[in-house]
Structures are given as structure tokens and as C-alpha cells.
Scaffold this active site. Sequence first.
Site, short mmCIF file in Angstrom:
data_model
loop_
_atom_site.label_atom_id
_atom_site.label_comp_id
_atom_site.label_asym_id
_atom_site.label_seq_id
_atom_site.Cartn_x
_atom_site.Cartn_y
_atom_site.Cartn_z
N ASN A 1 0.87 -1.18 0.00
CA ASN A 1 0.00 0.00 0.00
C ASN A 1 0.90 1.23 0.00
OD1 ASN A 1 -1.86 2.00 0.38
ND2 ASN A 1 -2.24 1.55 2.55
N SER B 1 3.08 -2.25 10.32
CA SER B 1 4.54 -2.20 10.55
C SER B 1 5.25 -3.50 10.19
CB SER B 1 4.83 -1.79 12.00
OG SER B 1 4.36 -0.46 12.22
N GLY C 1 1.98 2.16 10.73
CA GLY C 1 2.90 3.28 10.62
C GLY C 1 3.55 3.68 11.94
N GLU D 1 -5.69 -5.21 10.26
CA GLU D 1 -4.68 -4.19 10.51
C GLU D 1 -5.01 -3.45 11.80
OE1 GLU D 1 -2.53 -2.94 6.73
OE2 GLU D 1 -4.34 -1.77 6.77
N GLU E 1 -6.87 4.43 7.57
CA GLU E 1 -6.77 5.88 7.32
C GLU E 1 -8.06 6.41 6.70
OE1 GLU E 1 -3.03 5.59 5.26
OE2 GLU E 1 -2.15 4.94 7.16
N HIS F 1 -9.67 0.96 4.67
CA HIS F 1 -8.35 1.09 5.31
C HIS F 1 -8.48 2.01 6.53
CE1 HIS F 1 -4.22 2.43 5.98
NE2 HIS F 1 -3.86 1.28 5.44
N LYS G 1 0.05 4.24 -0.24
CA LYS G 1 -0.63 5.44 0.31
C LYS G 1 -0.43 6.60 -0.68
CE LYS G 1 0.51 3.62 4.83
NZ LYS G 1 0.00 3.67 6.18
C1 PEP Z 1 -0.88 0.11 5.71
O1 PEP Z 1 -0.84 1.22 5.24
O2 PEP Z 1 -1.80 -0.66 5.40
C2 PEP Z 1 0.16 -0.30 6.66
C3 PEP Z 1 0.06 -1.48 7.23
O3 PEP Z 1 1.16 0.58 6.89
P1 PEP Z 1 2.56 0.28 7.63
O4 PEP Z 1 3.11 -1.00 7.04
O5 PEP Z 1 3.43 1.46 7.31
O6 PEP Z 1 2.27 0.12 9.09
#
Ligand code: PEP
Length: 249
Positions: free
Chosen positions: A9, A213, A174, A168, A98, A96, A11
Site C-alpha cells: 500500500n 509495521s 505506521g 490491521e 486511514e 483502510h 498510500k
Molecule cells: C498500511 O498502510 O496498510 C500499513 C500497514 O502501513 P505500515 O506498514 O506502514 O504500518
Amino acid sequence: MKSPIFAANWKMHHGPSDATTFMRSFLAHSPRRSDRTVLIFPPALSVAAVVASLHERQDVLVGVQNIHWEDKGAFTGEVSAGIARDAGARVALVGHSERRHVFGETDEETALKCAAAARAGLTPMLCVGELLSEREAGETAAVVLRQLHAGLSRLEPGQLTSLAIAYEPVWAIGTGKTATPDDAATVHAVLRKALRELAGERGAKVPILYGGSVNRGNVSELLAARDVDGVLVGGASLDATGWSAIVGS
Ligand code: PEP
């Protein structure tokens, strides 16, 4: 999609020029593999550039990070599932964290978006996950089950097997904090049971990815956890060499 699934992803990173450079490097370092699925979610305006770079690598799939739930109309700034499909996307991320927590997306909107994706022939990848406060209150299972049932509520029975789920935890996205493989396995088992109840043994085969992460150092142990069928990776997918290493794990 064959498991394990490695989904990137990006973003709001990598415009069309950067995306083309990334793909050239990534493909040079990542030979075709028949034992896994690689999926990239670029920003919508970079989908065409990524698709163009894949003319000889149909093994890599492209998705969009968000769609609108209507098929067409006066929705300035939005992208429909049909437009995404026409541009070469095969998968749509829905809900997601976000989208939910920065843009206020509701469970009902995730349901409409999953239905729109399925109508247009895109595979919805529904994201679910709890806040830290919800985990600390012992509400993780209740939260992810609410998001799962709500998000899938507008799919026809026959569409319930053509999808993917990404667990998630919001506190892990993040932040550099990752769920332990045991934590991930516990929540994935809850989701697997719910998918079996919804759609039988075919529902139980819906892939469930872990995200939050994930990086080169922890990807193997997370993928080894029970019921983890893949990973959804944000920050660590932005560098072509690092992403190649993750995909080769
Ligand atoms: C994501 O954006 O779905 C995500 C898991 O980000 P990160 O790996 O940076 O935590």
C-alpha cells in the site's frame, strides 16, 4: 489469489514517474514466482503507469486504495470501481484505517464500497482493525467482527468467497509497533471462524492478510503464524529493493 499474498500500500506516495522507476527496479530484482501473489496499491493516478510497466509480468496484480460506491455520476474527485477496473486494477482496498479514522468512513460506506467493487469485477479487500483503546478494553474481537459483518453485509451470497480481508490493528499502522505472531493468529482465527459461518468451507478459504509495521525483519515470522495468508505493507513497501526482499521472503 495464491497465498502467501504480498500487498504493497503506497498510500499517497509515488506519482507516475516514481512508480515507473520503482517498478523497473522491483521487477529486475523479483523474478516471477508461481507460489505467491504480489499486489500493488499505487495512488489512483499512478495505476496506469504501474499497469504499463507490467506488460510482460501479468503475475503482479494492481489494485486501488479506495473507490466510490456509486457506479457513475456527479461525484467530483472520486473514482468508481468501474473506472478503476478499466484502468487495469483487479482489487480494491476498502475501509483502510486511514479512510476510517482520517476521512470518517463508516461501516455502512465500507459495505457500499465492497458491493460496488464486486459489481465491477474487482476483488474487495476489506480492512478491519481495532484502536489501542479498544484492544486495552478487551474489545478487539467484537470490533473486527462488527467491521467484518457490516462490510460484507451488502454482498450477494455468491460474492462472499471472492474477496480478501486485511487485519490491521490501528495501533500498529505506521507506528513501528507490530502485533506478535500469536496476537495476529488469535484475531485471524476469529475472522476465519466468522467467514466459515458466513459462507461455509469456501468462505473459510478467503485469504486473511496481516498489516501493521510489517518489514523485512518480521515478515517471515508473521507469515508463519497460523491463519496468516499474507501481508499488507505500507512504509516498508516504498523502497523497491526492500519490497523485493519482502516479496522474496
Ligand atoms: C498500511 O498502510 O496498510 C500499513 C500497514 O502501513 P505500515 O506498514 O506502514 O504500518
